[in-house]
Design a protein around this motif. Sequence first.
Motif, PDB file in Angstrom:
ATOM      1  N   SER A 290       0.827  -1.210   0.000  1.00  0.00           N
ATOM      2  CA  SER A 290       0.000   0.000   0.000  1.00  0.00           C
ATOM      3  C   SER A 290       0.860   1.259   0.000  1.00  0.00           C
ATOM      4  O   SER A 290       0.471   2.287  -0.570  1.00  0.00           O
ATOM      5  CB  SER A 290      -0.939  -0.014   1.215  1.00  0.00           C
ATOM      6  OG  SER A 290      -1.783  -1.152   1.182  1.00  0.00           O
ATOM      7  N   SER A 291       2.022   1.194   0.621  1.00  0.00           N
ATOM      8  CA  SER A 291       2.934   2.337   0.621  1.00  0.00           C
ATOM      9  C   SER A 291       3.506   2.574  -0.771  1.00  0.00           C
ATOM     10  O   SER A 291       3.572   3.710  -1.252  1.00  0.00           O
ATOM     11  CB  SER A 291       4.064   2.104   1.626  1.00  0.00           C
ATOM     12  OG  SER A 291       4.957   3.194   1.651  1.00  0.00           O
TER      13      SER A 291
ATOM     14  N   ASN B 140       2.146   1.367  -3.478  1.00  0.00           N
ATOM     15  CA  ASN B 140       1.021   1.287  -4.421  1.00  0.00           C
ATOM     16  C   ASN B 140       1.337   0.326  -5.567  1.00  0.00           C
ATOM     17  O   ASN B 140       1.068   0.598  -6.740  1.00  0.00           O
ATOM     18  CB  ASN B 140       0.663   2.667  -4.978  1.00  0.00           C
ATOM     19  CG  ASN B 140      -0.762   2.710  -5.519  1.00  0.00           C
ATOM     20  OD1 ASN B 140      -1.631   1.959  -5.069  1.00  0.00           O
ATOM     21  ND2 ASN B 140      -1.001   3.560  -6.501  1.00  0.00           N
TER      22      ASN B 140
ATOM     23  N   PRO C 105      -6.567   0.474  -1.034  1.00  0.00           N
ATOM     24  CA  PRO C 105      -6.767   1.901  -1.340  1.00  0.00           C
ATOM     25  C   PRO C 105      -6.875   2.777  -0.088  1.00  0.00           C
ATOM     26  O   PRO C 105      -6.313   3.880  -0.056  1.00  0.00           O
ATOM     27  CB  PRO C 105      -8.066   1.910  -2.144  1.00  0.00           C
ATOM     28  CG  PRO C 105      -8.142   0.549  -2.750  1.00  0.00           C
ATOM     29  CD  PRO C 105      -7.551  -0.377  -1.729  1.00  0.00           C
ATOM     30  N   GLU C 106      -7.575   2.300   0.941  1.00  0.00           N
ATOM     31  CA  GLU C 106      -7.716   3.108   2.155  1.00  0.00           C
ATOM     32  C   GLU C 106      -6.370   3.251   2.871  1.00  0.00           C
ATOM     33  O   GLU C 106      -6.015   4.340   3.342  1.00  0.00           O
ATOM     34  CB  GLU C 106      -8.749   2.473   3.078  1.00  0.00           C
ATOM     35  CG  GLU C 106     -10.174   2.508   2.517  1.00  0.00           C
ATOM     36  CD  GLU C 106     -11.176   1.892   3.477  1.00  0.00           C
ATOM     37  OE1 GLU C 106     -10.765   1.499   4.590  1.00  0.00           O
ATOM     38  OE2 GLU C 106     -12.364   1.810   3.109  1.00  0.00           O
TER      39      GLU C 106
ATOM     40  N   SER D 177      -3.453   3.025   1.404  1.00  0.00           N
ATOM     41  CA  SER D 177      -2.595   3.848   0.548  1.00  0.00           C
ATOM     42  C   SER D 177      -2.841   5.330   0.776  1.00  0.00           C
ATOM     43  O   SER D 177      -1.891   6.138   0.821  1.00  0.00           O
ATOM     44  CB  SER D 177      -2.825   3.497  -0.924  1.00  0.00           C
ATOM     45  OG  SER D 177      -2.359   2.207  -1.228  1.00  0.00           O
ATOM     46  N   GLU D 178      -4.113   5.707   0.944  1.00  0.00           N
ATOM     47  CA  GLU D 178      -4.435   7.112   1.177  1.00  0.00           C
ATOM     48  C   GLU D 178      -3.826   7.591   2.496  1.00  0.00           C
ATOM     49  O   GLU D 178      -3.259   8.688   2.574  1.00  0.00           O
ATOM     50  CB  GLU D 178      -5.950   7.308   1.183  1.00  0.00           C
ATOM     51  CG  GLU D 178      -6.376   8.764   1.330  1.00  0.00           C
ATOM     52  CD  GLU D 178      -7.886   8.943   1.233  1.00  0.00           C
ATOM     53  OE1 GLU D 178      -8.346  10.073   1.471  1.00  0.00           O
ATOM     54  OE2 GLU D 178      -8.595   7.953   0.932  1.00  0.00           O
ATOM     55  N   ILE D 179      -3.962   6.765   3.533  1.00  0.00           N
ATOM     56  CA  ILE D 179      -3.376   7.115   4.826  1.00  0.00           C
ATOM     57  C   ILE D 179      -1.860   7.193   4.717  1.00  0.00           C
ATOM     58  O   ILE D 179      -1.215   8.123   5.220  1.00  0.00           O
ATOM     59  CB  ILE D 179      -3.793   6.086   5.890  1.00  0.00           C
ATOM     60  CG1 ILE D 179      -5.286   6.179   6.168  1.00  0.00           C
ATOM     61  CG2 ILE D 179      -2.988   6.278   7.182  1.00  0.00           C
ATOM     62  CD1 ILE D 179      -5.815   5.060   7.051  1.00  0.00           C
TER      63      ILE D 179
ATOM     64  N   ASN E 188      -0.003   7.784   2.110  1.00  0.00           N
ATOM     65  CA  ASN E 188       0.455   8.941   1.337  1.00  0.00           C
ATOM     66  C   ASN E 188       0.639  10.156   2.250  1.00  0.00           C
ATOM     67  O   ASN E 188       1.633  10.881   2.157  1.00  0.00           O
ATOM     68  CB  ASN E 188      -0.539   9.278   0.222  1.00  0.00           C
ATOM     69  CG  ASN E 188      -0.421   8.351  -0.961  1.00  0.00           C
ATOM     70  OD1 ASN E 188       0.631   7.732  -1.174  1.00  0.00           O
ATOM     71  ND2 ASN E 188      -1.485   8.236  -1.744  1.00  0.00           N
ATOM     72  N   ASP E 189      -0.333  10.361   3.134  1.00  0.00           N
ATOM     73  CA  ASP E 189      -0.215  11.475   4.081  1.00  0.00           C
ATOM     74  C   ASP E 189       0.928  11.235   5.057  1.00  0.00           C
ATOM     75  O   ASP E 189       1.702  12.152   5.364  1.00  0.00           O
ATOM     76  CB  ASP E 189      -1.532  11.641   4.838  1.00  0.00           C
ATOM     77  CG  ASP E 189      -1.437  12.707   5.925  1.00  0.00           C
ATOM     78  OD1 ASP E 189      -1.326  13.898   5.562  1.00  0.00           O
ATOM     79  OD2 ASP E 189      -1.464  12.344   7.118  1.00  0.00           O
TER      80      ASP E 189
END
Length: 487
Positions: free
Chosen positions: A411-412, A414, A458-459, A461-463, A465-466
């Motif tokens: 996820s990091s 992607n 996806p969830e 990955s969003e976290i 990214n921040d």
Amino acid sequence: MHCYLGIDIGTTAVKAAAIGLDGSLLKSSEVMIETIRPRPGWSEQNPGAWVEAAHFCIAKIAEGLPARLNNVLAIGFSGQMHGLIALGADNCPLRNAILWNDDRALAEAEYLNRAAPDLGATLGVPATPSFLAPKWMWLAKHEPEVAARTSKIVFPKDYVRMMFTGDISTDVVDASGGWLLDQTTRSWSDRALGLCNLSANLLPKLYESTTVVGTVSPSASARFSLPQGVPVVAGAGDAAAGCVGLRMVRPGQGFINLGTSAQIFITSDRHEPSPAEMIHSFSHALPERWFRMAALLNGASTLGWLASILSETPAKLASEAASAWSAETPLFLPYLSGERTPHNDPHARGVFFGLSSANERADLAAATLDGVALALRDAFEALARSGSVSSVMGATGGGTRDKFWLSLIASSLNLPIEVYGDAASGAAVGAALLARAASFPLDDLPPLSVSDRIEPNPEMSEILNDRYSRFTKLYATTATNRADSSR
């Protein structure tokens, strides 16, 4: 009833693997080894401990495959890279081995980069304290009596192989990790030797990884209960051997190794230096192959460090981390041993940031796994800036046993991550495949079956990214603070 045998001299464990004629894993074994830390930042091991551990691993395999080991066709070796073993005239070590994660030679590495700022492109990467060349310079300055008595310098796996065959040689992969190999010609660099004041006579003979360099000697046959005369190939440094173990030898194929340290590895058909990004561009374990590698000094060892402090097992902490991880998890800079790609910062140190009285040990474990995943993202982006990267990454190393950690990494980055059966034995299997490759091309083997494919969440990955944005800012802030405090 024949087999090939591979032995991997790792930093935390020695492993052995027996494979069949078709390349399938028959049996593996491992034994943990001790690291000696005489001073902060120093890291050493007793070379004799590697030999005894290899003996134990072979004996464990023989318990399950006695007929196979009596009919072993060839043996290969892999091992931790960069380490320095100084041998006397009797081929015995004059002191403990100085390992890759030892930073005592920082001043020498800095001198080499100042004296020859362009040489990193030829040798594959700028000098760091990890490499053998600055370690030799440190030894000559601080232990001149040892340097004066040194007859040969060898890398870890080459010392153990010498105990099987009596030969003193190395391969182009391990030689790359010495900061002494011209990557285009795949030969020792006279310019590098001159800068280090190192005589070529002290270096081992240089071979491609699949070359037979000796056979099991009568004394080794008796000691290790192996047939006398079995061919032994040069082998390879563990990163390249792990790649071979995953059968990722075609240009563009890539994988992540999550061992004591961590690497992201892309196979190439040419030397593609990118010293500014601290990407290692080294000779591969197969002729006319090279690889680009992002090298991180802190991988699964970070979880082992936390486990030792908390008197818990890494597996238990990883299990707790899976339930605790969230967007509110504290940030962790995992630089317990400094960092190489992309920062080339031996002074970097670990940091937990954002702790509160509500945090528990599971939060620290979650932060630790998260920090390694974000450091891999940092390194992957440097790798992408230096050239093409794979759209799917394989995975090997002990850290791949934890699915949540792999999910964080996927996820990091992607990117999907594929795990293969017995991936944790990858370098030892790779060493065995290099032994097989002395007679049969690797191309005749089918790809490994995928035991698990981890898709990016996806969830998550969003976290992430921040968190990655805050992670990079946190490193920059700590680097600035260290610079200010040193003035």
